[in-house]
Design a protein around this motif. Structure first.
Motif, PDB file in Angstrom:
ATOM      1  N   LEU A   1       0.828  -1.200   0.000  1.00  0.00           N
ATOM      2  CA  LEU A   1       0.000   0.000   0.000  1.00  0.00           C
ATOM      3  C   LEU A   1       0.865   1.255   0.000  1.00  0.00           C
ATOM      4  N   GLY A   2       1.861   1.302   0.884  1.00  0.00           N
ATOM      5  CA  GLY A   2       2.702   2.485   0.989  1.00  0.00           C
ATOM      6  C   GLY A   2       3.522   2.742  -0.257  1.00  0.00           C
ATOM      7  N   LEU A   3       4.353   1.791  -0.641  1.00  0.00           N
ATOM      8  CA  LEU A   3       5.208   1.973  -1.813  1.00  0.00           C
ATOM      9  C   LEU A   3       4.392   2.066  -3.094  1.00  0.00           C
ATOM     10  N   GLY A   4       3.260   1.369  -3.142  1.00  0.00           N
ATOM     11  CA  GLY A   4       2.437   1.402  -4.344  1.00  0.00           C
ATOM     12  C   GLY A   4       1.783   2.741  -4.591  1.00  0.00           C
ATOM     13  N   LEU A   5       1.494   3.482  -3.516  1.00  0.00           N
ATOM     14  CA  LEU A   5       0.806   4.773  -3.658  1.00  0.00           C
ATOM     15  C   LEU A   5       1.735   5.973  -3.502  1.00  0.00           C
ATOM     16  N   ASP A   6       3.021   5.731  -3.331  1.00  0.00           N
ATOM     17  CA  ASP A   6       3.972   6.834  -3.148  1.00  0.00           C
ATOM     18  C   ASP A   6       3.908   7.860  -4.275  1.00  0.00           C
ATOM     19  N   SER A   7       3.830   7.381  -5.495  1.00  0.00           N
ATOM     20  CA  SER A   7       3.859   8.282  -6.651  1.00  0.00           C
ATOM     21  C   SER A   7       2.478   8.776  -7.039  1.00  0.00           C
ATOM     22  N   VAL A   8       1.450   8.356  -6.298  1.00  0.00           N
ATOM     23  CA  VAL A   8       0.076   8.718  -6.646  1.00  0.00           C
ATOM     24  C   VAL A   8      -0.513   9.718  -5.663  1.00  0.00           C
ATOM     25  N   VAL A   9      -0.228   9.505  -4.380  1.00  0.00           N
ATOM     26  CA  VAL A   9      -0.843  10.311  -3.320  1.00  0.00           C
ATOM     27  C   VAL A   9       0.122  11.403  -2.873  1.00  0.00           C
ATOM     28  N   THR A  10      -0.372  12.613  -2.754  1.00  0.00           N
ATOM     29  CA  THR A  10       0.404  13.744  -2.249  1.00  0.00           C
ATOM     30  C   THR A  10      -0.099  14.109  -0.860  1.00  0.00           C
ATOM     31  N   ILE A  11       0.797  14.120   0.114  1.00  0.00           N
ATOM     32  CA  ILE A  11       0.452  14.409   1.503  1.00  0.00           C
ATOM     33  C   ILE A  11       0.944  15.810   1.846  1.00  0.00           C
ATOM     34  N   PRO A  12       0.079  16.672   2.411  1.00  0.00           N
ATOM     35  CA  PRO A  12       0.518  18.017   2.814  1.00  0.00           C
ATOM     36  C   PRO A  12       1.687  17.959   3.786  1.00  0.00           C
ATOM     37  N   GLY A  13       2.765  18.644   3.445  1.00  0.00           N
ATOM     38  CA  GLY A  13       3.951  18.682   4.284  1.00  0.00           C
ATOM     39  C   GLY A  13       4.958  17.593   3.998  1.00  0.00           C
ATOM     40  N   LEU A  14       4.535  16.539   3.302  1.00  0.00           N
ATOM     41  CA  LEU A  14       5.434  15.425   2.999  1.00  0.00           C
ATOM     42  C   LEU A  14       5.600  15.197   1.508  1.00  0.00           C
ATOM     43  N   GLY A  15       4.737  15.797   0.700  1.00  0.00           N
ATOM     44  CA  GLY A  15       4.803  15.591  -0.747  1.00  0.00           C
ATOM     45  C   GLY A  15       4.379  14.191  -1.125  1.00  0.00           C
ATOM     46  N   GLN A  16       5.005  13.638  -2.136  1.00  0.00           N
ATOM     47  CA  GLN A  16       4.676  12.281  -2.581  1.00  0.00           C
ATOM     48  C   GLN A  16       5.503  11.269  -1.782  1.00  0.00           C
ATOM     49  N   ASN A  17       5.169  11.152  -0.542  1.00  0.00           N
ATOM     50  CA  ASN A  17       5.866  10.226   0.363  1.00  0.00           C
ATOM     51  C   ASN A  17       4.829   9.563   1.259  1.00  0.00           C
ATOM     52  N   TYR A  18       3.940   8.819   0.629  1.00  0.00           N
ATOM     53  CA  TYR A  18       2.840   8.196   1.356  1.00  0.00           C
ATOM     54  C   TYR A  18       3.342   7.157   2.353  1.00  0.00           C
ATOM     55  N   THR A  19       4.440   6.476   2.017  1.00  0.00           N
ATOM     56  CA  THR A  19       4.984   5.465   2.926  1.00  0.00           C
ATOM     57  C   THR A  19       5.352   6.086   4.259  1.00  0.00           C
ATOM     58  N   LEU A  20       6.040   7.232   4.226  1.00  0.00           N
ATOM     59  CA  LEU A  20       6.410   7.910   5.466  1.00  0.00           C
ATOM     60  C   LEU A  20       5.176   8.331   6.246  1.00  0.00           C
ATOM     61  N   PHE A  21       4.112   8.704   5.548  1.00  0.00           N
ATOM     62  CA  PHE A  21       2.900   9.137   6.223  1.00  0.00           C
ATOM     63  C   PHE A  21       2.229   7.996   6.983  1.00  0.00           C
ATOM     64  N   ILE A  22       2.183   6.789   6.384  1.00  0.00           N
ATOM     65  CA  ILE A  22       1.437   5.702   7.029  1.00  0.00           C
ATOM     66  C   ILE A  22       2.266   4.906   8.030  1.00  0.00           C
ATOM     67  N   ILE A  23       3.580   5.105   8.078  1.00  0.00           N
ATOM     68  CA  ILE A  23       4.405   4.358   9.026  1.00  0.00           C
ATOM     69  C   ILE A  23       3.916   4.529  10.474  1.00  0.00           C
ATOM     70  N   PRO A  24       3.646   5.765  10.950  1.00  0.00           N
ATOM     71  CA  PRO A  24       3.128   5.895  12.327  1.00  0.00           C
ATOM     72  C   PRO A  24       1.816   5.145  12.526  1.00  0.00           C
ATOM     73  N   GLY A  25       0.939   5.171  11.525  1.00  0.00           N
ATOM     74  CA  GLY A  25      -0.325   4.454  11.636  1.00  0.00           C
ATOM     75  C   GLY A  25      -0.137   2.946  11.707  1.00  0.00           C
ATOM     76  N   ILE A  26       0.806   2.425  10.942  1.00  0.00           N
ATOM     77  CA  ILE A  26       1.058   0.986  10.959  1.00  0.00           C
ATOM     78  C   ILE A  26       1.691   0.574  12.292  1.00  0.00           C
ATOM     79  N   VAL A  27       2.564   1.421  12.825  1.00  0.00           N
ATOM     80  CA  VAL A  27       3.135   1.153  14.150  1.00  0.00           C
ATOM     81  C   VAL A  27       2.019   1.094  15.191  1.00  0.00           C
ATOM     82  N   CYS A  28       1.076   2.044  15.117  1.00  0.00           N
ATOM     83  CA  CYS A  28      -0.064   2.054  16.034  1.00  0.00           C
ATOM     84  C   CYS A  28      -0.900   0.790  15.892  1.00  0.00           C
ATOM     85  N   PHE A  29      -1.141   0.371  14.661  1.00  0.00           N
ATOM     86  CA  PHE A  29      -1.919  -0.844  14.438  1.00  0.00           C
ATOM     87  C   PHE A  29      -1.252  -2.039  15.097  1.00  0.00           C
ATOM     88  N   MET A  30       0.054  -2.142  14.961  1.00  0.00           N
ATOM     89  CA  MET A  30       0.784  -3.257  15.550  1.00  0.00           C
ATOM     90  C   MET A  30       0.670  -3.233  17.061  1.00  0.00           C
TER      91      MET A  30
END
Length: 249
Positions: A36-65
């Motif tokens: 999900l993260g690497l697949g959407l990196d070039s598609v999704v733009t995150i405010p403050g992070l640009g096209q770095n969706y993987t970095l955005f979801i890492i905290p969420g995945i840590v929380c899920f774990m």
């Protein structure tokens, strides 16, 4: 303190010996990060992070774990009840609160360690904007999440008898909490009628707190996140202790 330490140590020994559980539980988080993260990196733009969706979801995945592992502690309570070990603990001349709190600390510790595993893996696939203080902030929020949701799981398990039924309840509770936490999408991008609902989700404040520590960006003030999550952890611990005391064996 000896009772709390003994129960905590027993939980840790069980965790260390069940290596298949340690390895198997990281499967779904890795799926989210890699596909999900690497697949959407070039598609999704995150405010403050640009096209770095993987970095955005890492905290969420840590929380899920952390949340998923925390809830697993409830199953341990039910198995102990079925095999009679819990009865032996409850008839001992010790406080039930000490037993429950030892289980909570043990579950929170294992959840924290599982979160650390995901965080270490994340260092190789996109987590790079972190300093020592950022890691400490993230660790603090992970501990609070572990305590809160371990106590939550114990509270639910105290009113149940069947481990299989608990697993269904766990899925029913964990997935909506995770889905509404903003772990996979920015809260600011949600429709106006859904965004307020996420603010009633305690995990939202955990995700944003860890995100602030790991990326320096948060859509909610990290002080507010700390206050809300700390209050939720206290309430869940009190509720878990109350229901654990009333549990029949």
């Amino acid at each position: 303190m000896n009772v709390i330490y003994t129960i905590w140590l027993r939980t840790m020994k069980r965790y260390i010996r069940l290596k298949s559980r340690i390895i198997g539980s990281v499967g779904m988080p890795l799926f989210f990060l890699l596909f999900l993260g690497l697949g959407l990196d070039s598609v999704v733009t995150i405010p403050g992070l640009g096209q770095n969706y993987t970095l955005f979801i890492i905290p969420g995945i840590v929380c899920f774990m952390v949340v998923y592992t925390s809830f697993q502690s409830g199953i341990q309570i039910l198995w102990d009840k079925q095999f009679g070990f819990l009865k032996e603990m409850l008839v001992a001349p010790v406080s039930r609160f000490d037993i429950m709190f030892g289980q909570t600390l043990g579950g929170a510790t294992t959840a924290f360690l599982q979160g650390i595993i995901i965080m270490v893996i994340s260092l190789f696939i996109g987590l790079h904007r972190v300093n020592v203080i950022g890691f400490l902030i993230a660790f603090g929020f992970m501990v609070l999440i572990g305590i809160a949701f371990t106590a939550f799981g114990i509270a639910i398990a105290s009113r149940m008898e069947d481990p299989t039924g608990y697993q269904f309840i766990m899925s029913f509770v964990v997935l909506p909490i995770f889905g509404l936490s903003g772990a996979l999408f920015p809260i600011s991008s949600l429709p106006a009628w859904i965004a307020p609902i996420t603010l009633y989700d305690p995990l939202t404040y955990g995700v944003e707190g860890i995100r602030y520590g790991l990326t320096g960006i948060s859509q909610i003030n990290p002080i507010l996140c700390l206050a809300v999550l700390g209050f939720f952890a206290i309430v869940m611990t009190i509720l878990g202790a109350f229901l654990f005391r009333r549990m029949n064996y």
